[in-house]
Design an enzyme around this catalytic site. Structure first.
Site, PDB file in Angstrom:
ATOM      1  N   SER A 159     -27.152  -8.929  24.324  1.00  0.00           N
ATOM      2  CA  SER A 159     -26.373 -10.009  23.720  1.00  0.00           C
ATOM      3  C   SER A 159     -24.939 -10.072  24.262  1.00  0.00           C
ATOM      4  CB  SER A 159     -26.398  -9.820  22.207  1.00  0.00           C
ATOM      5  OG  SER A 159     -25.718 -10.853  21.565  1.00  0.00           O
TER       6      SER A 159
ATOM      7  N   ASP B 186     -22.523 -16.404  24.520  1.00  0.00           N
ATOM      8  CA  ASP B 186     -22.554 -14.967  24.778  1.00  0.00           C
ATOM      9  C   ASP B 186     -23.651 -14.681  25.814  1.00  0.00           C
ATOM     10  OD1 ASP B 186     -24.806 -15.322  23.198  1.00  0.00           O
ATOM     11  OD2 ASP B 186     -24.627 -13.378  22.225  1.00  0.00           O
TER      12      ASP B 186
ATOM     13  N   ASP C  31     -26.716 -13.731  25.839  1.00  0.00           N
ATOM     14  CA  ASP C  31     -28.097 -14.202  25.715  1.00  0.00           C
ATOM     15  C   ASP C  31     -28.174 -15.594  25.095  1.00  0.00           C
ATOM     16  OD1 ASP C  31     -27.374 -13.265  23.205  1.00  0.00           O
ATOM     17  OD2 ASP C  31     -29.391 -12.581  22.711  1.00  0.00           O
TER      18      ASP C  31
ATOM     19  N   ASP D 237     -27.304 -17.080  22.345  1.00  0.00           N
ATOM     20  CA  ASP D 237     -27.568 -17.491  20.969  1.00  0.00           C
ATOM     21  C   ASP D 237     -26.263 -17.829  20.251  1.00  0.00           C
ATOM     22  OD1 ASP D 237     -26.803 -14.836  20.835  1.00  0.00           O
ATOM     23  OD2 ASP D 237     -28.449 -14.196  19.528  1.00  0.00           O
TER      24      ASP D 237
HETATM   25 MG    MG Z   1     -26.373 -12.882  21.364  1.00  0.00          MG
END
Ligand code: MG
Length: 452
Positions: A97, A241, A243, A245
Site C-alpha cells: 500500500s 497511494d 496500490d 485505493d
Molecule cells: Mg493502499
C-alpha cells in the site's frame, strides 16, 4: 500465539521480514483455510520483490489444492472488485500500500471482495503457527496457474457505469493524475478518459523505486504535484497511494485537501445522489471534527470507529450507509464496492463538481476551517503505547476518545496520538483553528512523547 496480520494485511521489509518462506507458509495456510477446489485470484502492485513473493504464495496455495488465476499488476480495488464480480472464492494481493519502497505485503480478500475479517485472520494465523497445512497427494497435483485478463476492464466498466458520464464530459475537465509510479497508472487515466476528461499524468511510469515521490500521499510528498496542478491549469488533481485505493485531492489553486475533507463533501453529494440510502457515514477516530460539523446540519450521522479500513468496510456492508472513509484518503462507495477505491472516488468528485457547477476550491470552501498537521515519531510499539499513556495523563482534564490511541478534544483544536498498525512509528495528528496553534500543539506533543 504469534501474530501475522497488522492493521491491513501482513507487511514487512521485503526479503528481511517478508521472506519467500513466510509467503509460502502463508499461502499454505490461506489455501488450507479456504479448503479444496477453490478458485483464487492473485495480483500485485509494482513493488520490488512482488513477483517473487507472489510466486511463493502461489506455490503454497497450489500445494493446498487451490486453483490459482493471475491478475498480474492491478490496483488493489480492481482486484477486489473483480474477485466478487467474476465469482472468485477469494484473492491474495501482494502490496504494501502506502509503506516506504523497501516494504511489501500480503493482503487476503474474501469471496465478497472485501478484506477478510479479523476472526478469519486469527484462523489463518492458527493454521500458520501450528503448521496444520493440507497438502495434496502427488497424483492430485495437476494443472497450472491461469491468466485472468478481465480484471482492469471489469473494474473500469463498473466505475464508469455508476456516475453521470454526460454531465462530467460536458464540462471538459482537465485532471492531473499522480499514481506515484505504481498501479494507479493502469486504471485511473482509463476511467477518466472514458468520462470525457483530459488527463495529464505525473509519476505515471511504473517503477518500484518510486522515484517521483514516496508511495504515501502526504502534504509533503504531494507538494510538487500541487505546483504542477497549477502550472498545467488542471481543474482537479488526484494523488494515490502505492496500490491506488487511497486518493488525496488537490484543487485548481494547488491546495491539498486531506481525505476527510473530500469525504465530507462527497457524503453530502451522495445524500442527494442516493436518496434511499441510510443517512449515515462510517469513519475512524483519526478523521477531523469538521466532518460532524459539516454533515450534522444535513441530517447525516457520523459513526466513529477504530482506525483500520477493514472494520469500516465490513460494518458499512452490514448496516448500510452513504459511505465509509478514513482521513488518509480511503473512501468507500458501497454501491460500487464497500472498499477504498481511488478511481471510483475521483469519478464521484468530478460528478459532484459537474452537479454543483462549482470549481473544486469553491466546494472545499464550504467546509468549516481547521488547520491540520500530521507528523510521526519513530518508536517501537511498546514505547508508543507508553507515549499514549503519557498523553492521556497530561490531558486528563480534557474530553478523550480512547477507542484507538487517544483522541483529545479541546475548545479550538483536537488531536489524535496512536501507534501505527503497520510501521514502528507513533502517529500524531493535530487540527486547530489556526496554523500557529496546530504547530504549537504538535511541538508540545512531540516533546512529551519523546519522554517515552
Ligand atoms: Mg493502499
Amino acid at each position: 500465539m504469534g501474530r501475522l496480520f497488522g492493521t491491513d494485511g501482513v507487511r514487512g521489509v521485503v526479503n528481511e521480514e517478508l521472506t519467500p518462506e513466510l509467503a509460502l507458509r502463508l499461502g499454505e495456510a490461506v489455501g488450507t483455510w479456504l479448503g479444496p477446489d477453490k478458485r483464487v485470484l492473485v495480483g500485485r502492485d509494482v513493488r520490488a520483490g512482488g513477483e517473487m513473493i507472489r510466486n511463493a504464495v502461489v506455490a503454497g496455495l497450489r500445494s493446498a489444492g487451490v486453483e490459482v488465476w493471475d491478475a498480474g499488476l492491478a490496483p488493489t480495488p480492481a482486484i477486489q472488485y473483480a474477485t466478487k464480480k467474476l465469482g472468485y472464492d477469494g484473492a491474495v494481493i501482494i502490496t504494501a500500500s502506502h509503506n516506504p519502497p523497501q516494504y511489501n505485503g500480503i493482503k487476503v480478500v474474501a469471496g465478497d471482495g472485501v478484506e477478510i475479517p479479523r476472526s478469519t485472520e486469527r484462523e489463518i494465523e492458527e493454521i500458520f503457527f501450528e503448521s496444520r497445512f493440507r497438502r495434496l497427494g502427488w497424483k492430485e497435483l495437476s494443472g497450472s496457474v491461469g491468466r485472468e485478463d478481465r480484471v482492469l476492464k471489469t473494474y473500469v466498466d463498473g466505475i464508469v457505469g455508476l456516475v453521470d458520464r454526460e454531465a462530467i464530459a460536458s464540462w471538459g475537465f482537465k485532471v492531473l493524475v499522480d499514481p506515484a509510479n505504481s498501479v494507479g497508472a493502469l486504471a485511473l487515466p482509463q476511467v477518466l478518459r472514458r468520462l470525457g476528461v483530459r488527463v495529464v499524468t505525473l509519476n505515471g511510469h511504473l517503477d518500484p523505486a518510486f522515484p517521483g515521490r514516496e508511495p504515501e500521499p502526504t502534504v509533503e510528498s504531494l507538494s510538487e504535484t500541487a505546483r504542477v496542478t497549477v502550472a498545467v491549469g488542471a481543474d482537479l488533481a488526484v494523488g494515490t497511494d502505492g496500490d491506488a485505493d487511497r486518493s488525496i485531492f488537490i484543487d485548481e489553486k494547488g491546495n491539498i485537501h486531506w481525505g476527510d475533507r473530500s469525504a465530507a463533501l462527497l457524503a453530502g453529494h451522495l445524500a442527494e445522489k442516493e436518496p434511499g440510502a441510510p443517512r449515515r457515514v462510517y469513519t475512524a477516530v483519526s478523521s477531523s471534527g469538521l466532518v460532524e460539523e459539516y454533515l450534522k446540519p444535513m441530517g447525516i450521522d457520523v459513526v466513529w470507529m477504530k482506525v483500520g479500513s477493514v472494520d469500516i468496510s465490513r460494518r458499512l456492508m452490514e448496516e448500510g450507509g452513504l459511505c465509509g472513509f478514513e482521513e488518509n484518503g480511503g473512501f468507500m462507495y458501497p454501491r460500487h464496492h464497500p472498499v477504498r477505491d481511488a478511481a471510483m472516488t475521483t469519478a464521484l468528485m468530478l460528478e459532484m463538481m459537474a452537479d454543483e457547477e462549482e470549481a473544486a476550491s469553491k466546494l472545499f470552501d464550504r467546509l468549516p476551517k481547521y488547520y491540520p498537521l500530521k507528523t510521526k515519531v519513530p518508536m517501537t510499539r511498546d514505547k508508543a503505547l507508553r507515549a499514549v499513556n503519557l498523553v492521556r495523563e497530561k490531558y486528563s482534564d480534557h474530553r478523550q476518545v480512547t477507542i484507538d490511541g487517544v483522541r483529545v478534544v479541546g475548545e479550538d483544536y483536537w488531536f489524535l496520538v496512536r501507534p501505527s498498525g503497520t510501521e514502528p512509528v507513533l502517529r500524531i495528528m493535530v487540527e486547530a483553528k489556526s496554523p500557529d496553534r496546530a504547530k504549537r500543539i504538535a511541538e508540545e506533543l512531540k516533546a512529551l512523547v519523546m519522554k517515552a
